[in-house]
Design a protein around this motif. Structure first.
Motif, PDB file in Angstrom:
ATOM      1  N   TYR A  53      32.972  54.413  58.855  1.00 49.77           N
ATOM      2  CA  TYR A  53      31.718  53.461  59.777  1.00 49.77           C
ATOM      3  C   TYR A  53      31.507  54.979  60.624  1.00 49.77           C
ATOM      4  O   TYR A  53      32.821  55.636  60.447  1.00 49.77           O
ATOM      5  N   VAL A  54      31.001  55.339  62.133  1.00 51.72           N
ATOM      6  CA  VAL A  54      30.637  56.170  62.810  1.00 51.72           C
ATOM      7  C   VAL A  54      30.819  56.106  63.911  1.00 51.72           C
ATOM      8  O   VAL A  54      30.006  54.440  63.829  1.00 51.72           O
ATOM      9  N   VAL A 117      27.799  53.362  63.246  1.00 50.40           N
ATOM     10  CA  VAL A 117      26.196  53.813  62.488  1.00 50.40           C
ATOM     11  C   VAL A 117      26.511  54.047  61.134  1.00 50.40           C
ATOM     12  O   VAL A 117      27.196  54.422  60.889  1.00 50.40           O
ATOM     13  N   PHE A 118      25.813  54.728  60.132  1.00 54.74           N
ATOM     14  CA  PHE A 118      25.976  54.421  58.673  1.00 54.74           C
ATOM     15  C   PHE A 118      25.137  56.192  58.198  1.00 54.74           C
ATOM     16  O   PHE A 118      24.073  56.657  59.189  1.00 54.74           O
ATOM     17  N   VAL A 449      31.887  49.665  71.694  1.00 53.03           N
ATOM     18  CA  VAL A 449      32.776  49.676  70.284  1.00 53.03           C
ATOM     19  C   VAL A 449      33.732  49.121  69.515  1.00 53.03           C
ATOM     20  O   VAL A 449      33.835  47.817  68.814  1.00 53.03           O
ATOM     21  N   ARG A 450      34.000  48.167  70.127  1.00 51.33           N
ATOM     22  CA  ARG A 450      35.370  47.096  69.835  1.00 51.33           C
ATOM     23  C   ARG A 450      34.379  45.739  69.608  1.00 51.33           C
ATOM     24  O   ARG A 450      34.533  45.035  67.859  1.00 51.33           O
ATOM     25  N   SER A 451      33.540  45.459  70.017  1.00 50.16           N
ATOM     26  CA  SER A 451      32.180  43.843  69.962  1.00 50.16           C
ATOM     27  C   SER A 451      32.027  45.026  68.287  1.00 50.16           C
ATOM     28  O   SER A 451      31.537  43.734  67.732  1.00 50.16           O
ATOM     29  N   GLU A 452      31.104  46.299  68.594  1.00 48.25           N
ATOM     30  CA  GLU A 452      30.664  45.863  67.707  1.00 48.25           C
ATOM     31  C   GLU A 452      31.398  46.478  66.117  1.00 48.25           C
ATOM     32  O   GLU A 452      30.582  45.662  65.094  1.00 48.25           O
ATOM     33  N   LEU A 453      32.883  47.043  65.887  1.00 50.95           N
ATOM     34  CA  LEU A 453      33.278  46.891  65.432  1.00 50.95           C
ATOM     35  C   LEU A 453      34.284  45.663  64.217  1.00 50.95           C
ATOM     36  O   LEU A 453      34.443  45.365  63.237  1.00 50.95           O
ATOM     37  N   SER A 454      34.017  44.888  65.489  1.00 43.18           N
ATOM     38  CA  SER A 454      34.950  43.338  64.560  1.00 43.18           C
ATOM     39  C   SER A 454      33.771  42.406  64.515  1.00 43.18           C
ATOM     40  O   SER A 454      33.225  41.433  63.580  1.00 43.18           O
ATOM     41  N   GLN A 455      32.580  42.429  64.189  1.00 41.40           N
ATOM     42  CA  GLN A 455      31.308  42.500  63.460  1.00 41.40           C
ATOM     43  C   GLN A 455      31.612  43.164  61.910  1.00 41.40           C
ATOM     44  O   GLN A 455      30.060  42.630  61.775  1.00 41.40           O
ATOM     45  N   PHE A 456      32.253  43.767  61.563  1.00 45.60           N
ATOM     46  CA  PHE A 456      32.313  44.156  60.347  1.00 45.60           C
ATOM     47  C   PHE A 456      32.841  43.632  59.914  1.00 45.60           C
ATOM     48  O   PHE A 456      34.287  43.489  60.516  1.00 45.60           O
ATOM     49  N   ALA A 468      32.504  50.304  50.917  1.00 45.28           N
ATOM     50  CA  ALA A 468      30.831  50.506  51.618  1.00 45.28           C
ATOM     51  C   ALA A 468      29.936  50.121  51.573  1.00 45.28           C
ATOM     52  O   ALA A 468      29.331  48.942  50.545  1.00 45.28           O
ATOM     53  N   TYR A 469      29.288  50.572  53.083  1.00 50.28           N
ATOM     54  CA  TYR A 469      28.754  49.159  53.857  1.00 50.28           C
ATOM     55  C   TYR A 469      27.379  49.324  53.089  1.00 50.28           C
ATOM     56  O   TYR A 469      26.615  50.407  53.492  1.00 50.28           O
ATOM     57  N   PRO A 470      26.640  48.468  52.889  1.00 50.02           N
ATOM     58  CA  PRO A 470      25.126  48.880  52.482  1.00 50.02           C
ATOM     59  C   PRO A 470      23.468  48.951  53.488  1.00 50.02           C
ATOM     60  O   PRO A 470      23.195  49.000  54.398  1.00 50.02           O
TER      61      PRO A 470
END
Length: 492
Positions: A53-54, A117-118, A449-456, A468-470
């Motif tokens: 990820y980025v 993001v990807f 950032v912390r919240s977003e990463l926890s969603q993956f 690899a995330y689709p």
């Protein structure tokens, strides 16, 4: 919020662009298409660091730039001084007068700072007069590519430390003071708790931290004297660097100073290890500190740390609980550049109709995507994790049930069923040149950032060999792109 770029640079930054942006702008103006509406988008091609990820960062700095978008007299006077090979003025006076009077009027949509993001996704979409869109390319790429790279590096460090605090210590190793400030900002959003860069603290409100250098110890007759004087100077936030001569003897001297601080009503905050076998030394230091009753004293580690080194130290049961990282963080040492690009994807014709554009290449990864691009993220109903991102053409929209296709491998597809929860990633930032977006604080972006990463899922987030995330184009956009490619090659 005051404009940080205006504080740092008293002169305009409009000429912080590649020369060919100006020559193309001049050409657009000369042939009369400079005011024709166009759409450009910023994306990146490959994930850095071998990661999954980025973290998108840099929008706040871009907003500052756009908020002060104006050619000054000094700018156009300089451009007027440029000559062609015949000694004549490179740019006409009428064109420079046009630049003097130019007012920013684009629409900007962007993914918020701190978002995950990807590749291939539009991070920023610029819509407006062709000339203005073109002039934004260099600065936009410079800011968002670099800050996103550093923020991603910081997030990976936090993963390696398993959430233990990381301090950004990179000022002296950064590429210039501009790079140092941008890196401090991005590293903080990415998860670092503080910086050693005092100007970054002043400008961005980032907490500042530091210890002392070996030179402090060398200025005194003994290490113990040096520690005592430093403790007297900063008794309530004293962190002692213990490896100038002999690390474990340095720890013992730090304990003596801790005893003296306790008598004065203060506590030693920590010690720092900056060389040697950090796993062994931190274990031995922890034993000495604990035996002396100083379980609260933090052991900080530094010395060319990166995620791989930190993970190794963790596996060796190192007793470090705070990490100071400089070079590898602020220079993005393992991946010196994010392969971000800025491409024209649509333009209004002389008849007033949108015409989609595609740039071809022998390398599939370098073929651009046409359209007025947007991106939607879908989430699992069962566990709430993000499951796929769909890039689509905003004019055509996206159906409730759709198939997304990997633009680099048409056999990789993902079906999104009806009623799958989603959210749009692009947010309105400017409309007709007017800022319509309320910028969050850096602390809010860090929390994002912390919240977003926890969603993956952990498989996406892991440092080594991530899943690899689709991410794909909707079927409509995929076939639109394919059709334009075949047409451009004379095959349709």
């Amino acid at each position: 919020m005051s404009n940080l770029l205006k504080q740092l640079y008293k002169s305009s930054l409009l000429l912080l662009i590649d020369f060919y942006q100006l020559t193309m702008a001049y050409g657009y103006w000369r042939v009369g298409i400079h005011e024709r509406e166009a759409v450009f988008y910023h994306s990146f091609r490959k994930l850095p660091f071998g990661g999954g990820y980025v973290i998108c960062v840099g929008l706040g700095t871009l907003i500052d730039y756009l908020d002060a978008f104006h050619f000054t007299k000094e700018d156009t006077d300089y451009l007027a001084s440029l000559k062609d090979s015949q000694g004549k003025a490179l740019f006409s006076r009428k064109f420079l007068t046009y630049l003097d009077q130019l007012t920013f009027s684009c629409d900007i949509d962007a993914i918020e700072e701190g978002s995950v993001v990807f590749p291939q996704e539009p991070l920023v979409r610029v819509k407006g007069p062709l000339l203005q869109c073109q002039l934004l390319e260099s600065f936009l790429l410079n800011i968002i590519n670099f800050q996103s790279l550093v923020a991603t590096s910081a997030a990976r460090l936090l993963q390696a430390t398993r959430g233990e605090p990381v301090l950004e210590f990179g000022l002296r190793r950064a590429q210039g003071f501009d790079g140092a400030l941008s890196a401090s900002r991005a590293a903080y959003i990415g998860g670092c708790v503080a910086t050693s860069n005092v100007l970054a603290g002043k400008l961005f409100g980032i907490p500042i931290r530091g210890t002392h250098a070996h030179s402090w110890v060398l200025c005194f007759d003994s290490e113990l004297e040096a520690f005592r004087e430093y403790a007297k100077t900063l008794p309530d936030r004293c962190v002692l660097l213990v490896d100038t001569y002999n690390t474990l003897e340095g720890v013992k001297n730090a304990i003596k100073v801790a005893n003296e601080l306790g008598s004065a009503g203060f506590q030693l905050a920590g010690i720092r290890l900056d060389s040697g076998d950090l796993a062994y030394l931190s274990q031995a230091a922890r034993r000495l500190l604990d035996e002396a009753g100083y379980e609260h004293v933090v052991i900080m580690g530094s010395n060319d740390l990166d995620p791989s080194v930190i993970m190794s130290l963790k596996e060796q049961q190192a007793r470090i609980t705070m990490w100071g990282v400089g070079t590898h963080l602020v220079t993005a040492y393992e991946q010196p550049a994010l392969e971000g690009v800025y491409k024209l994807s649509a333009m209004v014709t002389s008849q007033g109709q949108w015409e989609y554009k595609v740039k071809l290449s022998e390398q599939t990864i370098k073929i651009s995507t046409p359209g007025i691009l947007a991106v939607r993220r879908f989430y699992s109903k069962s566990d709430g994790y993000a499951v796929a991102d769909a890039i689509y053409d905003e004019l055509h929209g996206i159906s409730e049930t759709c198939t997304i296709i990997d633009p680099l491998d048409s056999t990789r597809r993902c079906v999104i069923t009806t009623d799958t929860p989603f959210r749009e990633l692009l947010h309105p930032i400017f409309r007709k040149g007017r800022l319509v977006y309320t910028r969050p604080s850096l602390q809010s972006s860090q929390e994002k950032v912390r919240s977003e990463l926890s969603q993956f899922h952990e498989a996406i987030r892991r440092i080594l060999n991530p899943h690899a995330y689709p991410v794909g184009l909707t079927e409509h956009l995929y076939h639109l792109k394919l059709g334009l490619i075949l047409k451009a090659k004379g095959l349709a």
